[in-house]
Structure formats: structure tokens, C-alpha cells
Design an enzyme around this catalytic site. Structure first.
Site: not given
Ligand code: GLU
Length: 427
Positions: A117
Site C-alpha cells: 500500500k
Molecule cells: N485500493 C484497492 C483496495 O484496497 C485496490 C487495490 C488494487 O487494485 O491493487 O483493494
């Protein structure tokens, strides 16, 4: 456009430290499966935690240094995957928790990805487009050694969108001297994005809700739903649930919310927000606050806004019989037991909102193939993978006589631990 940029005010998060909140569930699941101590220690510590400075000259000529983060929690199952959020209150602890959640989410969805993240501490509502572009490009340039289609693949998250992903892709590509579409997902369609990606998280929330209702033997047209948050996840969830016959009795966003026992016309609300930015003054029913929304009379509650909304304080007052977590971490750890005691079924975030990363995976695959699928194909594949993930979590929870949340953690931890064991420790 802002004349001057003010440093964001100190923030006030719930008492829960998000990483601890994740670890409380992780510990519980680890204990139930007698997780090997070495594997436990390994999984507790993120593989990599990076903090970067992002100096940017604002439109008024002043230079401000923003702080950016990228945490790779684990990459035993493949390259790490996870979004980037822009928010005034984002910090390393929050990004660490969100990165770990991505590890579990990808494992549950059976994707060949680990979890990561990223975040930038800034307030996008106070920044111009050109300032946002500068922040994004400098953030991406600082993380060139981390990002890559085979190493770590960012995506949109809170306050980031297709445009931000396009800038990341372009910055990375400029340095590689070639276009590398697979470095990021959630891109605009014409530069390698996937059909259905924008709606994917909300669509997945709808699919998880349908799967849960089927287990409960309840028909969607007999249900009342309250949705907290009307961004990409909340609005699409509400829209698709209403298409399935559910009555959406409450919605909210940062401007507050509405309750209407006759049901809210979601298509109208979506149109309203398109031209007015928020639900404010929309006259969709009786005005309620975001807090009140969680406690309204309904069958299904979809918290799709942010962390720590359901706490030990308001959990006893929740009337819904099913909670489907569209957001990441909307339930504080100390509320879990209260919800269980009340007999409320909770579809945990790491299962309920995995539609986004599943279609991100499809986007990455299409980028590598150079061949693109149509929307029906995407949605069918998503449906299959969501249902498979739901079933795996459901069976794990049944086998361990535990909640779906702990069942989800157990399924994910066992999988990642297995991969670690097979790969061995390189030292
Ligand atoms: N931000 C989204 C999540 O928390 C998508 C993450 C992604 O597609 O890599 O799942």
C-alpha cells in the site's frame, strides 16, 4: 485553485491504531491454527517500508515537502499489489495495516500477488491539478526501484483515480524509455485500463452481498440497505444492489446523509453528485449524520467510507443483520465480539471489497497479453472469483467454528504460510 497551501490540521483518528487493529485479528487466527512461531514473526514484519520526501513547487511559487509512503507487506505469492491513497491523515501505521490487508485480500481472492500500500500525506481538495500531477510524478520517481510490473504494482485508493494512475504509468515509462502499462492498474481505458475496473469494487460488494443472502435464504427484494460513503465504492454498491431489488433506505457522504423508508433513487443520487460533487442539499429524505446512518433500521449495512466507523460504542446499537465491508477496516477490532454476540453476519473487508484488486489483476493480465477482454467477460470472471473466495472463507469459518472475518484470516494466513514454507528462508 488555492492561493496558499496550508499544512493539514493534526488529525484525530479513532483510538484504534490501524496496524494493531489488523494484528488483533491476525493473532486470533494465528492462535487458532497454531501458526509456527517463525512464520508468525516473518509475517508480522512488512518486507519493506519506505518513506520519501516529495518536494513540490506550488502554484504560488512556494516549495512544500510532502511525505510519501510505500509499504510492501509480503511478496511470497508474487509481486506486491495495492493502492495509493492521498489524505491529510495518512501515516506509516495506516499504510502498514492497509498493506497487510492487501496480502490477505490477494490470498483470499487466489491472486498471484502479495500485498502493498502507498500513501501521500496531503489534502487533494486543496491542491490544483498541476500540483497533484507534480506530487504524483515525484512520488513515482522516488519509488522507481520499488514499482514495476514484476515487483510492485500500485492502483487507485482513497482520493486517487485514473488520472493519477496515468501519471504514475507515464513517469515510470519515461524512465524505462518505453511504455510499461503493467506497472500500474486502474488506468484510463485508452492507455491500457480494463473494462469494468472502475465499478469493480462496488460490483464485488454486490456479489458478496448476494452470496451472503443466498446462504441466509433471504431474497434481495425483501431487504432494506444503508450505505455509508457515496464515492466509487459506495455509489456503485448502492446502484447495483438496488438493481438487484434491494431497497436503499439510507446513503451518506462527507456532507452528511439521508434516510428514506420509501427507498432512495440511487441513479438520481449518482446524477446529483456528478453535478454537485456531494449529496449536500439533495433532498433525498430525512437528514441524518454519518454516525446515525450506521444505526438506522435496515437489514444490510454497507460501510464504504473509511476506517474505524463501527466501534464498541455504536456496535450495540446497530440494527442490520448483515454487514458488508466495502471500505478497508471500517470495524474496529473491539467491536467484533459485540457484533458476533448480536448474531450479525459480517462479510469482512478482505473478502467483501476484493472486487477492485481482482479486476486489477485482470488489467495486469491483459497488459501482459496485449489482448483485451469485453465487459461481460470481465464481470463473469469477477463473479466466479468472488463466489469462489466467498465459498472458501465460508467453509474455513465453518470448519473452525468461527466468524467469517477470522475464517478469512485463517484461509489467507495458511496460504501465505504455505508459500513461505515451500520457498524457504533465504539467508
Ligand atoms: N485500493 C484497492 C483496495 O484496497 C485496490 C487495490 C488494487 O487494485 O491493487 O483493494
Amino acid at each position: 485553485m488555492p492561493e496558499t497551501y496550508k499544512e493539514p490540521a493534526p488529525y484525530h483518528k479513532g483510538e484504534d491504531n490501524p496496524f494493531e487493529s489488523m494484528m488483533i485479528r491476525f493473532d486470533k487466527a494465528a492462535e487458532m491454527i497454531n501458526l509456527d512461531e517463525g512464520v508468525y514473526n516473518y509475517l508480522k514484519l512488512p518486507v519493506k517500508q519506505v518513506i520519501v520526501s516529495i518536494p513540490v513547487q506550488l502554484d504560488n511559487g512556494k516549495v512544500v515537502a510532502f511525505e510519501g509512503y510505500r509499504v510492501i507487506h509480503n511478496n511470497a505469492l508474487g509481486p506486491s499489489k495495492g493502492g495509493v491513497r492521498y489524505a491529510p491523515d495518512v501515516d506509516l501505521d495506516e499504510v502498514k495495516a492497509l498493506a497487510a490487508w492487501m496480502t490477505w485480500k490477494c490470498a483470499i481472492a487466489n491472486l498471484p500477488f502479495g500485498g502493498a500500500k502507498g500513501g501521500v500525506k496531503c489534502d487533494p481538495s486543496k491542491l490544483s491539478m498541476s500540483e497533484l500531477e507534480k506530487i504524483t510524478r515525484r512520488y513515482a520517481a522516488n519509488l522507481l526501484e520499488i514499482f514495476g510490473p514484476d515487483t510492485d504494482i500500485p492502483a487507485p485508493d482513497m482520493n486517487t483515480n485514473e488520472q493519477v494512475m496515468a501519471w504514475i504509468m507515464d513517469t515510470y515509462s519515461m524512465h524505462q524509455r518505453k511504455t510499461v502499462t503493467g506497472v500500474v492498474t486502474g488506468k484510463p481505458l485508452i492507455i491500457g485500463g480494463s473494462r469494468g475496473r472502475r465499478e469493480a469494487t462496488g460490483r464485488g460488494v454486490m456479489m458478496a452481498t448476494m452470496a451472503a443472502l443466498e446462504k441466509k435464504g433471504v431474497k434481495p427484494d425483501n431487504t432494506n440497505v444503508a450505505v455509508q460513503g457515496f464515492g466509487n465504492v459506495g455509489s456503485v454498491s448502492a446502484d447495483l444492489l438496488s438493481e438487484k431489488g434491494c431497497k436503499i433506505v439510507a446513503v451518506s457522504d462527507i456532507s452528511g446523509g439521508y434516510y428514506n423508508s420509501d427507498g432512495i433513487d440511487i441513479k438520481k443520487a449518482v446524477e446529483y453528485v456528478k453535478s454537485n460533487k456531494t449529496l449536500e442539499n439533495g433532498k433525498f429524505g430525512d437528514k441524518i449524520t454519518n454516525k446515525e446512518l450506521l444505526e438506522v433500521k435496515c437489514d444490510i449495512l454497507v460501510p464504504a467510507a473509511k476506517e474505524d466507523q463501527i466501534t464498541s460504542e455504536n456496535a450495540p446499537k446497530i440494527k442490520a443483520r448483515l454487514i458488508v465491508e466495502g471500505a478497508n477496516g471500517p470495524t474496529a477490532a473491539d467491536a467484533d465480539q459485540i457484533l458476533t454476540d448480536k448474531g450479525i453476519m459480517v462479510i469482512p473487508d478482505i473478502l467483501a471489497n476484493s472486487g477492485g484488486v481482482i479486476v486489477s489483476y485482470f488489467e495486469w493480465v491483459q497488459n501482459r497479453l496485449g489482448y483485451f477482454w469485453d465487459e461481460t467477460d470481465i464481470n463473469n470472471r469477477l463473479n466466479r472469483m468472488m463466489n469462489e473466495a466467498f465459498e472458501n472463507v465460508f467453509i474455513t469459518a465453518l470448519n473452525h467454528e468461527t466468524t467469517l472475518r477470522i475464517g478469512a484470516y485463517i484461509y489467507a494466513i495458511e496460504k501465505v504460510a504455505n508459500a513461505l514454507k515451500l520457498r524457504g528462508i533465504y539467508s
